[in-house]
Design an enzyme around this catalytic site. Structure first.
Site, mmCIF file in Angstrom:
data_model
loop_
_atom_site.group_PDB
_atom_site.id
_atom_site.type_symbol
_atom_site.label_atom_id
_atom_site.label_comp_id
_atom_site.label_asym_id
_atom_site.label_seq_id
_atom_site.Cartn_x
_atom_site.Cartn_y
_atom_site.Cartn_z
ATOM 1 N N HIS A 1 -2.942 12.325 1.152
ATOM 2 C CA HIS A 1 -2.289 11.308 1.982
ATOM 3 C C HIS A 1 -2.936 11.184 3.356
ATOM 4 C CE1 HIS A 1 0.738 10.092 -0.790
ATOM 5 N NE2 HIS A 1 1.352 11.250 -0.829
ATOM 6 N N GLN B 1 3.884 -3.800 1.000
ATOM 7 C CA GLN B 1 4.815 -4.271 2.028
ATOM 8 C C GLN B 1 6.269 -3.926 1.732
ATOM 9 O OE1 GLN B 1 4.193 -8.399 3.251
ATOM 10 N NE2 GLN B 1 2.023 -8.206 2.802
ATOM 11 N N ARG C 1 -0.261 16.934 -12.478
ATOM 12 C CA ARG C 1 -1.036 15.934 -11.741
ATOM 13 C C ARG C 1 -2.055 16.643 -10.877
ATOM 14 N NH1 ARG C 1 1.465 10.537 -9.031
ATOM 15 N NH2 ARG C 1 -0.407 9.785 -7.987
ATOM 16 N N TYR D 1 -0.284 17.633 -1.581
ATOM 17 C CA TYR D 1 1.004 18.330 -1.516
ATOM 18 C C TYR D 1 0.814 19.839 -1.717
ATOM 19 C CZ TYR D 1 3.436 13.829 -1.416
ATOM 20 O OH TYR D 1 3.900 12.591 -1.043
ATOM 21 N N GLU E 1 -2.624 14.840 -4.283
ATOM 22 C CA GLU E 1 -2.297 14.051 -3.096
ATOM 23 C C GLU E 1 -2.104 14.897 -1.834
ATOM 24 O OE1 GLU E 1 -2.471 10.637 -5.542
ATOM 25 O OE2 GLU E 1 -1.771 12.638 -5.998
#
Length: 675
Positions: free
Chosen positions: A253, A340, A215, A167, A165
């Site tokens: 991201h 949301q 991961r 990181y 992601e």
């Protein structure tokens, strides 16, 4: 015999066995930072009771500089270890296993102390990272190992080392962020040294009988990302360094391709994980947009992975696996991937929860007990607010009658489900239909209710929703002027040139609905991948197609307008608004702010700009669609008050702020818990 034999099969890891192939993936909830450890423990224990084979916590920082934000949770002291021990004990008492994710944010850390491979600032943080020297890199490795050792002391069954992601560890892997010329940069062998060293150090710190999940980013979706040969090379080295399981990470991201939003097809990236199968001997987990037992079973049956990761589905329903195992899959509250109440809350500094399940992360303070004195309850309006109230009130033992003037339940959810990319709303309405049919709720559809009809009820709940706001534009009574209700319910034909008045969530939905040609790409993976420019990472580094996004031509020419003189879509979801804006841009929708609507005539829609009403122009169009907001439908509530009855007013009937299902469901659930 189970309907999901692959998903529910145990997974032998040698020193321990997972009871099924379902991982509850990591999610940052914000609970740990609040310090209410009973609440944290109950959140995870509920998912353990619900059957998750292995739970992974939200990311815990290995050190202060690696925290996602200042004050981010981690295991820094004996007190921290004791607090986490209360969580692991509760999970184990519930029959579950739990691993702690170690997440070092690197340049994604929202603070001035952030560090990375090189001083390349992230587009999602204002703080440029400090480039680590040899001593600094050694410290990070030791801090990962120390964090893992503390996790073991706290009773965790394992750790997940976050290496995807975008990181920290991911930042060392690719030239996009690693500009170093020393032994930690340059060749891929140098760039992958850090994640290998971290896993090796973690294994040395925890010993052999402890789960280590790594991961691994299998498709970066950013320029100069990893090639798939590099992914395979790293996977083999991570296995050799001591990992027990490899988990799939999809996209950074900062990637401009959606990866978990509702418009992403189900199981959209499992084909990427499948490319790694056979290259390593340890189990491989696949991830992203797996939200139903049938989807999980098909993914495993087709050989895409040894295990599936589902994160947000466990927010929507803590009992996901248990219900599947008991033959009650139709009762699983569906994750609609709306973001949301989960990710939008996280990025807004709020506690995460779930639109369809307001109890998520609120298990200790939103509970309902059998009613001491059952009452006769009338609920008018079978939209999300009314349906949620009805189900909880019925579960508590009240005698509930649910009224609606329409011939079907769902309210405005039935319009949302028509929008391309919101197909998950079909499943949400189906779930409500199933749960109402299995409940004791009496349904009175096709019924126009008056105040007199509600005599004899102990409690009356008004959930009558909203009606479109009248924008009061000269000429709006013409035949070619429609409301969003007319359009989304297919009540009238729409021409080839459309002017849309109002650019809130409904205006964006209508624009997407009217510009989509043919079936929604969300229902066709190949078409969706082409639309967003996703390529095979074995052929294109990072998985980005060199030609970029290739959307289909729009079905219509649309102009989307708003009165506010600012960029359109600013009020959309924090984590999904950019997707809607990008989608309309790909559909060539013209977006105009600061507009005055003067009149509608044979020429089209006449508009001007600003307070001085300057720059008059005509938006030539065949159809004008009104999406100019809503007003609460309180007529029945007002009639009841006039009779001396004070009803409970919830949902859109209470506040007409867009079509807010999150607020409506939360209000209904909390009201019913207190009746």
């Amino acid at each position: 015999m189970t309907s999901y034999p692959k998903m529910l099969a145990p997974l032998d890891l040698g020193f321990t066995t997972l009871k099924n192939r379902v991982l509850m993936g990591s999610m940052h909830t914000g609970l740990e930072e609040r310090g209410d450890w009973n609440r944290v423990a109950e959140f995870y224990a509920a998912r353990a009771r619900g059957g998750a084979g292995l739970i992974v916590t939200g990311g815990m920082a290995p050190n202060r500089e690696g925290g996602v934000f200042p004050g981010a949770a981690g295991l820094f002291s004996d007190e921290d270890i004791a607090n986490h021990k209360s969580v692991t004990d509760r999970v184990h008492d519930a029959g579950g296993k739990i691993a702690m994710q170690i997440l070092h944010a690197g340049r994604y850390a929202y603070g001035p102390e952030c560090v990375s491979a090189s001083p390349v600032k992230s587009p999602i943080s204002p703080f440029p990272p400090k480039e680590l020297d040899e001593e600094g890199i050694d410290k990070q490795i030791k801090d990962f190992a120390t964090s893992a050792a503390r996790a073991k002391r706290a009773g965790y069954d394992g750790v997940e080392v976050m290496g995807s992601e975008g990181y920290f560890l991911n930042q060392f892997l690719v030239t996009h962020t690693n500009k170093r010329e020393d032994g930690w940069g340059g060749s891929y062998e140098n760039r992958m040294r850090l994640p290998i060293a971290v896993v090796r150090a973690v294994r040395e710190a925890v010993g052999p009988d402890f789960i280590i999940i790594y991961r691994l980013s299998m498709i970066d979706l950013v320029p100069n990302g990893s090639s798939f040969d590099e992914v395979i090379q790293l996977a083999k080295e991570i296995e050799a360094a001591g990992a027990t399981i490899l988990n799939t990470g999809i996209g950074w991201h900062e990637a401009r391709i959606p990866t978990i939003a509702t418009s992403v097809p189900r199981a959209a990236f499992t084909w990427v994980t499948k490319k790694l199968m056979g290259h390593v001997s340890i189990p491989v987990i696949t991830s992203n947009r797996i939200n139903h037992p049938e989807v999980a079973e098909n993914v495993l049956e087709s050989g895409c992975a040894d295990m599936v990761s589902m994160a947000r589905p466990f927010l929507a329903d803590a009992d996901f696996v248990a219900k599947a195992e008991q033959g009650r899959a139709d009762e699983i509250a569906p994750c609609i991937a709306c973001n949301q109440a989960c990710l939008d809350h996280t990025f807004g500094g709020k506690i995460s929860t779930c639109l369809v399940n307001p109890r998520a992360c609120y298990e200790t303070d939103l509970a309902w007990q059998p009613a001491e004195k059952p009452k006769k309850v009338a609920i008018v309006g079978a939209g999300p607010a009314g349906m949620s109230t009805a189900l909880v009130a019925d579960e508590r033992g009240h005698e509930v009658t649910l009224f609606d003037r329409a011939d079907e339940i769902g309210g405005q959810l039935n319009m949302a489900k028509q929008v391309p990319g919101k197909e998950e709303f079909w499943g949400l309405v189906d779930w409500y239909r199933t749960m109402l049919a299995k409940s004791g709720v009496t349904q009175r559809l096709n019924t126009e209710v008056t105040a007199d009809d509600l005599d004899g009820f102990d409690e009356v709940v008004i959930a009558t929703g909203v009606t479109p706001r009248d924008p009061e534009i000269a000429g709006q009574d013409r035949d070619n002027v429609l409301t969003y209700i007319d359009v989304l319910r297919g009540k009238a034909p729409v021409g080839d040139r459309v002017a849309i008045i109002g650019a809130g969530g409904i205006g964006f939905d209508v624009a997407e609905y009217l510009t989509q040609k043919g079936d929604s790409p969300t229902e066709n993976l190949d078409e969706w991948l082409a639309e967003w420019g996703v390529a095979d990472p074995a052929e294109q580094r990072g998985g980005l197609a060199p030609e970029g996004p290739q959307p289909e031509a729009p079905a219509r020419h649309a102009v989307l307008m708003q009165r506010k003189a600012k960029a359109l879509g600013k009020g959309l979801g924090k984590t999904t608004g950019w997707i809607h804006r990008a989608t309309l841009k790909m559909k060539q929708v013209e977006m105009v702010g600061g507009v005055n609507y003067e009149r509608i005539d044979d020429q089209g829609l006449h508009v001007s700009s600003g307070e001085a009403r300057e720059n008059p122009r005509v938006v030539e169009c065949d159809t004008v669609v009104l999406c100019a907001g809503q007003v609460s439908d309180r007529s029945l509530a007002d009639a009841l008050v006039a009779k001396g009855i004070n009803p409970h007013v919830i949902g859109g009937a209470d506040v007409a702020a867009e079509l807010d299902a999150k607020r409506a469901i939360n209000q209904g659930t909390r009201l019913a818990a207190e009746l």
